[in-house]
Design an enzyme around this catalytic site. Sequence first.
Site, PDB file in Angstrom:
ATOM      1  N   SER A  33     -21.699 -27.181 -36.103  1.00  0.00           N
ATOM      2  CA  SER A  33     -21.260 -28.152 -35.091  1.00  0.00           C
ATOM      3  C   SER A  33     -22.504 -28.651 -34.370  1.00  0.00           C
ATOM      4  O   SER A  33     -22.680 -28.470 -33.174  1.00  0.00           O
ATOM      5  CB  SER A  33     -20.273 -27.510 -34.115  1.00  0.00           C
ATOM      6  OG  SER A  33     -20.890 -26.501 -33.356  1.00  0.00           O
ATOM      7  N   HIS A  68     -27.897 -18.016 -30.964  1.00  0.00           N
ATOM      8  CA  HIS A  68     -27.974 -18.079 -32.423  1.00  0.00           C
ATOM      9  C   HIS A  68     -27.397 -19.413 -32.901  1.00  0.00           C
ATOM     10  O   HIS A  68     -26.946 -20.215 -32.078  1.00  0.00           O
ATOM     11  CB  HIS A  68     -27.161 -16.924 -33.031  1.00  0.00           C
ATOM     12  CG  HIS A  68     -25.685 -17.008 -32.708  1.00  0.00           C
ATOM     13  ND1 HIS A  68     -24.725 -16.272 -33.344  1.00  0.00           N
ATOM     14  CD2 HIS A  68     -24.999 -17.769 -31.808  1.00  0.00           C
ATOM     15  CE1 HIS A  68     -23.540 -16.565 -32.862  1.00  0.00           C
ATOM     16  NE2 HIS A  68     -23.678 -17.461 -31.938  1.00  0.00           N
ATOM     17  N   ARG A  69     -27.359 -19.639 -34.215  1.00  0.00           N
ATOM     18  CA  ARG A  69     -26.597 -20.732 -34.809  1.00  0.00           C
ATOM     19  C   ARG A  69     -25.495 -20.118 -35.651  1.00  0.00           C
ATOM     20  O   ARG A  69     -25.532 -18.941 -35.985  1.00  0.00           O
ATOM     21  CB  ARG A  69     -27.475 -21.620 -35.710  1.00  0.00           C
ATOM     22  CG  ARG A  69     -28.630 -22.342 -35.055  1.00  0.00           C
ATOM     23  CD  ARG A  69     -28.272 -23.165 -33.844  1.00  0.00           C
ATOM     24  NE  ARG A  69     -27.254 -24.183 -34.036  1.00  0.00           N
ATOM     25  CZ  ARG A  69     -27.449 -25.488 -33.902  1.00  0.00           C
ATOM     26  NH1 ARG A  69     -28.655 -25.952 -33.622  1.00  0.00           N
ATOM     27  NH2 ARG A  69     -26.448 -26.347 -34.019  1.00  0.00           N
ATOM     28  N   SER A  70     -24.534 -20.955 -36.040  1.00  0.00           N
ATOM     29  CA  SER A  70     -23.456 -20.398 -36.873  1.00  0.00           C
ATOM     30  C   SER A  70     -23.985 -19.985 -38.251  1.00  0.00           C
ATOM     31  O   SER A  70     -23.501 -19.034 -38.851  1.00  0.00           O
ATOM     32  CB  SER A  70     -22.309 -21.393 -36.999  1.00  0.00           C
ATOM     33  OG  SER A  70     -22.792 -22.667 -37.358  1.00  0.00           O
ATOM     34  N   GLU A 106     -18.673 -23.439 -22.148  1.00  0.00           N
ATOM     35  CA  GLU A 106     -19.720 -24.203 -22.837  1.00  0.00           C
ATOM     36  C   GLU A 106     -19.124 -25.456 -23.467  1.00  0.00           C
ATOM     37  O   GLU A 106     -18.031 -25.395 -24.041  1.00  0.00           O
ATOM     38  CB  GLU A 106     -20.347 -23.305 -23.915  1.00  0.00           C
ATOM     39  CG  GLU A 106     -21.442 -23.977 -24.726  1.00  0.00           C
ATOM     40  CD  GLU A 106     -21.973 -23.034 -25.816  1.00  0.00           C
ATOM     41  OE1 GLU A 106     -21.931 -21.802 -25.627  1.00  0.00           O
ATOM     42  OE2 GLU A 106     -22.389 -23.544 -26.866  1.00  0.00           O
ATOM     43  N   LYS A 120     -26.268 -15.410 -26.515  1.00  0.00           N
ATOM     44  CA  LYS A 120     -25.041 -15.601 -27.280  1.00  0.00           C
ATOM     45  C   LYS A 120     -25.398 -15.379 -28.740  1.00  0.00           C
ATOM     46  O   LYS A 120     -26.149 -16.156 -29.319  1.00  0.00           O
ATOM     47  CB  LYS A 120     -24.523 -17.021 -27.050  1.00  0.00           C
ATOM     48  CG  LYS A 120     -23.259 -17.345 -27.816  1.00  0.00           C
ATOM     49  CD  LYS A 120     -22.720 -18.708 -27.412  1.00  0.00           C
ATOM     50  CE  LYS A 120     -23.036 -19.747 -28.465  1.00  0.00           C
ATOM     51  NZ  LYS A 120     -22.094 -20.883 -28.492  1.00  0.00           N
ATOM     52  N   HIS A 158     -16.016 -23.351 -37.273  1.00  0.00           N
ATOM     53  CA  HIS A 158     -16.494 -22.065 -37.782  1.00  0.00           C
ATOM     54  C   HIS A 158     -15.406 -21.242 -38.460  1.00  0.00           C
ATOM     55  O   HIS A 158     -15.642 -20.109 -38.872  1.00  0.00           O
ATOM     56  CB  HIS A 158     -17.121 -21.242 -36.653  1.00  0.00           C
ATOM     57  CG  HIS A 158     -18.319 -21.904 -36.041  1.00  0.00           C
ATOM     58  ND1 HIS A 158     -18.855 -21.523 -34.844  1.00  0.00           N
ATOM     59  CD2 HIS A 158     -19.084 -22.936 -36.481  1.00  0.00           C
ATOM     60  CE1 HIS A 158     -19.905 -22.276 -34.558  1.00  0.00           C
ATOM     61  NE2 HIS A 158     -20.056 -23.155 -35.537  1.00  0.00           N
ATOM     62  N   LYS A 177     -31.405 -23.208 -28.091  1.00  0.00           N
ATOM     63  CA  LYS A 177     -31.467 -22.973 -29.535  1.00  0.00           C
ATOM     64  C   LYS A 177     -32.799 -23.513 -30.041  1.00  0.00           C
ATOM     65  O   LYS A 177     -33.055 -24.727 -29.948  1.00  0.00           O
ATOM     66  CB  LYS A 177     -30.327 -23.708 -30.239  1.00  0.00           C
ATOM     67  CG  LYS A 177     -28.925 -23.149 -29.964  1.00  0.00           C
ATOM     68  CD  LYS A 177     -27.874 -24.128 -30.474  1.00  0.00           C
ATOM     69  CE  LYS A 177     -26.487 -23.511 -30.523  1.00  0.00           C
ATOM     70  NZ  LYS A 177     -25.440 -24.562 -30.741  1.00  0.00           N
ATOM     71  N   ASP A 188     -24.603 -27.464 -24.347  1.00  0.00           N
ATOM     72  CA  ASP A 188     -25.203 -27.183 -25.665  1.00  0.00           C
ATOM     73  C   ASP A 188     -25.504 -28.520 -26.341  1.00  0.00           C
ATOM     74  O   ASP A 188     -26.624 -29.030 -26.257  1.00  0.00           O
ATOM     75  CB  ASP A 188     -24.243 -26.309 -26.474  1.00  0.00           C
ATOM     76  CG  ASP A 188     -24.676 -26.098 -27.918  1.00  0.00           C
ATOM     77  OD1 ASP A 188     -25.836 -26.422 -28.246  1.00  0.00           O
ATOM     78  OD2 ASP A 188     -23.852 -25.620 -28.737  1.00  0.00           O
ATOM     79  N   ASP A 195     -16.647 -21.411 -25.810  1.00  0.00           N
ATOM     80  CA  ASP A 195     -17.354 -22.625 -26.211  1.00  0.00           C
ATOM     81  C   ASP A 195     -16.323 -23.549 -26.830  1.00  0.00           C
ATOM     82  O   ASP A 195     -15.781 -23.243 -27.898  1.00  0.00           O
ATOM     83  CB  ASP A 195     -18.468 -22.286 -27.219  1.00  0.00           C
ATOM     84  CG  ASP A 195     -19.238 -23.532 -27.664  1.00  0.00           C
ATOM     85  OD1 ASP A 195     -18.963 -24.630 -27.134  1.00  0.00           O
ATOM     86  OD2 ASP A 195     -20.121 -23.391 -28.541  1.00  0.00           O
ATOM     87  N   GLN A 201     -13.853 -23.483 -30.294  1.00  0.00           N
ATOM     88  CA  GLN A 201     -14.732 -22.955 -31.335  1.00  0.00           C
ATOM     89  C   GLN A 201     -14.976 -21.448 -31.166  1.00  0.00           C
ATOM     90  O   GLN A 201     -15.059 -20.720 -32.147  1.00  0.00           O
ATOM     91  CB  GLN A 201     -16.062 -23.706 -31.293  1.00  0.00           C
ATOM     92  CG  GLN A 201     -17.035 -23.314 -32.378  1.00  0.00           C
ATOM     93  CD  GLN A 201     -18.292 -24.162 -32.326  1.00  0.00           C
ATOM     94  OE1 GLN A 201     -18.325 -25.273 -32.832  1.00  0.00           O
ATOM     95  NE2 GLN A 201     -19.327 -23.641 -31.707  1.00  0.00           N
ATOM     96  N   GLU A 202     -15.107 -21.014 -29.908  1.00  0.00           N
ATOM     97  CA  GLU A 202     -15.455 -19.607 -29.674  1.00  0.00           C
ATOM     98  C   GLU A 202     -14.764 -19.060 -28.437  1.00  0.00           C
ATOM     99  O   GLU A 202     -14.871 -19.657 -27.368  1.00  0.00           O
ATOM    100  CB  GLU A 202     -16.982 -19.476 -29.475  1.00  0.00           C
ATOM    101  CG  GLU A 202     -17.778 -20.063 -30.620  1.00  0.00           C
ATOM    102  CD  GLU A 202     -19.248 -20.320 -30.281  1.00  0.00           C
ATOM    103  OE1 GLU A 202     -19.753 -19.775 -29.282  1.00  0.00           O
ATOM    104  OE2 GLU A 202     -19.871 -21.082 -31.033  1.00  0.00           O
ATOM    105  N   GLU A 220     -19.156 -16.655 -37.369  1.00  0.00           N
ATOM    106  CA  GLU A 220     -19.938 -15.870 -36.407  1.00  0.00           C
ATOM    107  C   GLU A 220     -19.370 -14.467 -36.229  1.00  0.00           C
ATOM    108  O   GLU A 220     -19.708 -13.765 -35.272  1.00  0.00           O
ATOM    109  CB  GLU A 220     -20.044 -16.619 -35.079  1.00  0.00           C
ATOM    110  CG  GLU A 220     -20.818 -17.924 -35.254  1.00  0.00           C
ATOM    111  CD  GLU A 220     -21.115 -18.658 -33.951  1.00  0.00           C
ATOM    112  OE1 GLU A 220     -20.550 -18.292 -32.915  1.00  0.00           O
ATOM    113  OE2 GLU A 220     -21.925 -19.598 -34.002  1.00  0.00           O
TER     114      GLU A 220
HETATM  115  P1  PGA Z   1     -23.412 -24.227 -34.352  1.00  0.00           P
HETATM  116  O1  PGA Z   1     -22.462 -23.504 -33.302  1.00  0.00           O
HETATM  117  O2  PGA Z   1     -24.550 -23.320 -34.622  1.00  0.00           O
HETATM  118  O3  PGA Z   1     -22.511 -24.443 -35.522  1.00  0.00           O
HETATM  119  O4  PGA Z   1     -23.858 -25.509 -33.700  1.00  0.00           O
HETATM  120  C1  PGA Z   1     -22.910 -22.787 -32.204  1.00  0.00           C
HETATM  121  C2  PGA Z   1     -22.539 -23.441 -30.918  1.00  0.00           C
HETATM  122  O5  PGA Z   1     -21.927 -24.533 -30.886  1.00  0.00           O
HETATM  123  O6  PGA Z   1     -22.871 -22.915 -29.859  1.00  0.00           O
HETATM  124 ZN    ZN Z   2     -21.940 -24.564 -28.553  1.00  0.00          ZN
END
Ligand code: PGA
Ligand code: ZN
Length: 426
Positions: A41, A367-369, A287, A390, A153, A339, A314, A240, A161-162, A203
Site C-alpha cells: 500500500s 517495517h514494510r509489508s 494511522e 511498528k 495485506h 520508513k 504514513d 492503520d 489494513q491493520e 504482516e
Molecule cells: P505497506 O504497509 O508496507 O504495504 O505500505 C505498511 C503501512 O501502510 O504502514
Molecule cells: Zn500505513
Amino acid sequence: MLKLEKLVAREILDSRGNPTIEVTAFGVGKKAVAMVPSGASTGSHEALELRDGDKSRYLGKGVLKACENVNLVLNKELTGFELGNQRALDEKMLALDGTANKSKLGANAILGVSMACARLVAEVNGVGLYQSLNPNATLLPVPMMNIMNGGKHADSGLDLQEVMVMPVGAKSMKEAIRMGSEIFHNLGKLLKEGGFQTSVGDEGGYAPSLPTQEAAFEIVLKAIEKAGYKAGQDVYLAFDAAASEFYDAETKRYSFKIQGKKEQLTSAQMIDFWVDVCNKYPVISVEDGLAEDDWEGWKMLQEKLGSKVQLVGDDLLVTNTVRLEKAIAMKAGNSILIKLNQIGTMTETIDTIEMAHKAGWNSVVSHRSGETEDVTIADLAVAFSCQQIKTGSLCRSERTAKYNQLLRIEEELGDTAYFPGERAFK
Ligand code: PGA
Ligand code: ZN
C-alpha cells in the site's frame, strides 16, 4: 581510515516471495549486508522503487537494473570513498542520481548502499548499529503489534489494513513482547473457537473474514482480556486505516464498510466515524485515517481528535521533510511513520525523525509489508529515541527478527535501557 573497497548487489526474495535488493559493502577486511524492504500500500509520493518491468522474469518485478546500478555505477563511483560520515556518502549518491524521487538509480539501490555502509562502519568499530549511530542511545520503542491484517495485506474483506495492540503497561521490551505474543495466541484460539480462519496475512496478523470492522475490534479486546490484561490500561488498540487505498480522489469519497454496509463517505463523515471508534474503544493511535493528499481533512481530523489520540501520517508524509514541514505548519496530524525506503537514504530518514521530534511530534519507525530478515529498523528506532516501532505480528521470522533484535539491544543496554511505556505518548 575506513575506505569502502567494494559494493556487491544481488537480487534476493522478500517475505512475499518477490525480488528485492541486498547489498554487501566491503572495507578493511570486513563486510556488512543490508536488505531493502518493499511496500504494497505504497504512497504515491514515495521515492521510486526501481523494478525491471520485464514480464519474462518474476512477473515484471525483478530488480536486476537496481543491482546493476550498484554493481556498475555506485561501485565505481564510491570505491575508495571514506566512510564514517554518512551524510557525505548519502549526499554523493543523491548528486549521482540527480532526480527528485531517485528514479535514475532507484531508491532501492541507493538505500541498500546507504544501509550497508552504515552497517560496515559499525562492524569495523565492533559495536552494534544502534551504538554506532548514537553511542548514548538508551530508549527502547514501544511496539505497535499488528495482529489483525486486512486491506491490501490480506483477502479478509476487512477495510482496515491493520488492527494493532500496544502493551504500554509493560515495564520492558521483554515484557511487552511477551504480552503481545500472549494476546496474539489468545486471539488465535478465540478465532478458532468462533469458526474463523486462523491463517495469517502479509504482516503475520490473522486474516479472518469477519462480518464487520467493529467485530475486529471486539475480538481483539476479548483476546487482551483472555490473556489476562486490561484494555485501556495495560494494553491499548491502534490501527492503520491506510485510507488512501479506499479513497477516490475524483469523487472525494471514502468507500468504507460501516456495520457491514459499504458507504461513500466525505472527509467529515470519515472523521466522525473515527471519532466514534475512538470514543467506543480504547484506541491510542490512528494511522492514515485519511488519504495522502486530503490535507484539509487531516487538519480537521487533528482538530477533532488530535488532543486525545496519536494521529500518524504514513502515505501523507512518506518520511519526507518537505511534506512533514507542511504538516507541522498546518497542524495536519501529530505523529509520523518512518520508513527508510519511502525516502531512500539513512541521512534523509534521520533528518525527518529529527524534524518531527523538534516539533514535538512522535515518530513511529516502521517495517514494510514486504520484509526481509534485515533488522536495521530496530537499531534505528533505538539510536534516534523514536518513541515507537511498528513491526508486525508476533509470528513470521521477518517480523520477529526485529523484536528479537530489540531484545538483544535491551539486554546489551542493561540498567541503562529505558522502556517508556505510556510515557511514549505526548
Ligand atoms: P505497506 O504497509 O508496507 O504495504 O505500505 C505498511 C503501512 O501502510 O504502514
Ligand atoms: Zn500505513
